[in-house]
Each structure stands twice: as C-alpha cells, then as structure tokens.
Write an enzyme that holds these catalytic residues in place. Sequence first.
Site, PDB file in Angstrom:
ATOM      1  N   ARG A 147       0.882  -1.309   0.042  1.00  9.60           N
ATOM      2  CA  ARG A 147      -0.113  -0.014  -0.103  1.00  9.60           C
ATOM      3  C   ARG A 147       0.871   1.252   0.000  1.00  9.60           C
ATOM      4  O   ARG A 147       0.357   2.207  -0.309  1.00  9.60           O
ATOM      5  CB  ARG A 147      -1.022  -0.047   1.278  1.00  9.60           C
ATOM      6  CG  ARG A 147      -2.279  -0.952   0.825  1.00  9.60           C
ATOM      7  CD  ARG A 147      -2.906  -1.299   2.252  1.00  9.60           C
ATOM      8  NE  ARG A 147      -2.235  -1.802   3.319  1.00  9.60           N
ATOM      9  CZ  ARG A 147      -2.614  -2.290   4.336  1.00  9.60           C
ATOM     10  NH1 ARG A 147      -3.833  -1.888   4.706  1.00  9.60           N
ATOM     11  NH2 ARG A 147      -2.096  -3.034   5.219  1.00  9.60           N
ATOM     12  N   LYS A 243     -15.860   7.268  -2.083  1.00 11.21           N
ATOM     13  CA  LYS A 243     -15.340   7.161  -0.734  1.00 11.21           C
ATOM     14  C   LYS A 243     -14.293   8.185  -0.648  1.00 11.21           C
ATOM     15  O   LYS A 243     -13.258   8.172  -1.341  1.00 11.21           O
ATOM     16  CB  LYS A 243     -14.772   5.816  -0.494  1.00 11.21           C
ATOM     17  CG  LYS A 243     -14.275   5.630   0.811  1.00 11.21           C
ATOM     18  CD  LYS A 243     -13.549   4.248   1.197  1.00 11.21           C
ATOM     19  CE  LYS A 243     -11.989   4.291   0.403  1.00 11.21           C
ATOM     20  NZ  LYS A 243     -11.278   2.953   0.478  1.00 11.21           N
ATOM     21  N   GLY A 276     -13.401  -1.007   7.916  1.00  9.38           N
ATOM     22  CA  GLY A 276     -14.073   0.164   7.910  1.00  9.38           C
ATOM     23  C   GLY A 276     -14.742   0.590   6.586  1.00  9.38           C
ATOM     24  O   GLY A 276     -15.875   0.759   6.567  1.00  9.38           O
TER      25      GLY A 276
END
Length: 363
Positions: A147, A243, A276
């Site tokens: 990431r 998002k 989440g």
Amino acid sequence: MVGRGQVVRRGSLDPVFEGSNPSAPTSLQQSSDVITEMKRPLSGDGLTSTGFGGMKLFSGSAHPSLAKEISEFLGIPIGQTRLRRFPDTEVSFQIDENIRGADVFIVQPTCNPVDENLMELLVMIDAFRRSSAARITAVVPYYGYARQDRKDRPRVPISAKLVANLLSAAGTNRVLTMDLHKAQIQGFFDIPVDHLFAAPVIIENLVKIDSPKLTIVSPDAGGAERARAYAKRLGAELAVVDKRRSEDGTAEVMNVIGDVEGRTCILQDDLIDTAGTIQKSATALKNAGASRVLACAVHGVLSGPALARIEKAPLDQLFVTNTIPLSDEAKRCNKIVVLSVARLLGQAIRNIHEETSVSSLFV
C-alpha cells in the site's frame, strides 16, 4: 549456444495476454477451463526436465498450512529445515538437506507480523543462495508494504520498492505473488515477477449465487477496474462507492454511483484490513435499496476491529482466500467463507519449474 536454464522455442507466438481487464469479456467457460487445468493431477513425478535441478518446496513459519496444501497438490514433500529464534527474536535458519543445483520455491506471505515474516524470508533466501541453489523463487501470496507504493505526501518512503530491493539483494531470482495492491509494483523489481490473480477461485464460487439481478460494487474509485473485470466475467452490472478518507485515514462514504436498488450487490476489493470501508460501503448499499449485500476480497488481513465491524455490517457473507492465515476468532465468524488458492499457486509453481506459460492461469 544455449546456456543453462534457457529454452529454445519454435513455432508461432502465443497471443498477447491483456491482464485482469481484457478488451472483451472472458467467458465463464474459459474460467472453468482454468479451474479444470488447476485440478489436473500430476502423473508420476509430473515434472518436465529443465535446465535447473529438481524442484524443492520450502515453507517459512508465516503460513505452513498453505505450503502443505501446495505440497499435496504438487506431490512433493516440504523440504527439511530448522527454523528458530534466539531469545532476542533474531532468526536462526538451517537447511537440513542438499539443495545444490535445485529449483527452490519458498512459500512465505509477508503478513502479520509483517516485519518478522519479511526478515525471516530474507534470511531463508540468503541461506539457499549460499547453499548453491540453481534458482530461488520467493512465493509471496500476500506482499506486505504494497500500500506504500508512491509518494502521496511529502517526505514519505516508497516501502513497496524498498521490499523489492531487499528481496533482490538477498538473492531472489524471481517472485510469485498474488493480487498486488497496484499492478505497477511489478516494475519495482529488476527480476521476473509472476503476478497471479485469485479471480478464477473467487468467480467459481460467485457463480453459485442465485440472483438474476447481480451488481459488482467497487468500494472506491481506485478499484473500479478490478470490479469491472469481475462484472464482465459474471455478466453483472457495475457500481462504485464514492469514498473519501479523513486525515486520520478513516473512510467516509459519500454516495453510491450506479443502480443498486432491489439488486444483489457484491463488494469486491483486493484486501480487507480494519473493515471500515466494507462496513460503511455495505451500509450505504443497503440505504440505497440493495436487497442483499455480500463481499469478496483476496487478502483477509482483518486487523484491529475488523471482525467486530464485519459482524455489525449488513453483510450476508464475506469471501476471502487463504493467502493469509486467519486467526481462530476469524475462523469462528460464520459470515466469513475461506477459499483456497493452493491449487492455483501450485499450478503456477509447476509451470515455472517446467518453463511453461503462467499467464494461461489468468482469467
């Protein structure tokens, strides 16, 4: 003159493979053919002679059960080693069999605890290099630090590139991995990288969902291409959840782009960490009128409050693969369904050893 490990190929070239998002939909029949090929048993030792020595499979401590499944598929035993830690947690490793001239494959996902598993892998690679293995392939089903693949803020590292450098410096000859967070991470390596996709395994289970109105949903704009590839293969519609993240990294769902009312929605992501995003996306889909919400992800990191959020989320099921070992608590969660990628990895290992096509395993 052909050197060691080189193969002369004659005849027509194979067609160019277009990756996880081909220009035309790949049929479910083609997906079925890939699964059938993965299920093909080995005959005899089943391994074609190459310029390298015999195949040797070894496992680190990160995921021995996955290595055992791969071993059973290939029909070869896991190599004998001694792996322990000194009182200060330093890794001690010794190979208990001759591997000179062997084609070595080391199964070790760099999952939690990431730093310990990564260092263990590097120490193992160094030991095999110094023991004169002909070729060392790091089988890393889950690539840690993926990431952190770019400088998106001032004065931050590109850790995915650092890990690539470490693997190369340790003596890795090639890497076999699965569903990288970003495909361009392959370019961080100066050695060959075989990048598998778990799509054949996941799609084989998603086709069993009985719903004439199916929509694949990307939980963010960045994953839209991956979700589109799944939608093509399932003949489903596509939707995207808009998002945004706050300064502390918390996901905040804004709205749903696409028609989801009265439809069965499947959230598709490459990994689920604290869950989440999945929890809020599932809630947003339900609020938008979705009749059912399911989710699938390749890597079930499931750290921190993930399990509690999954239990609270309006999800019927969550499909994850076994690239990462699940905790005992996660195994007890009745919403989580674990799919094995051992056959897919085993077939890729066999193809690498036999110097045959690995891209044939992609959907």
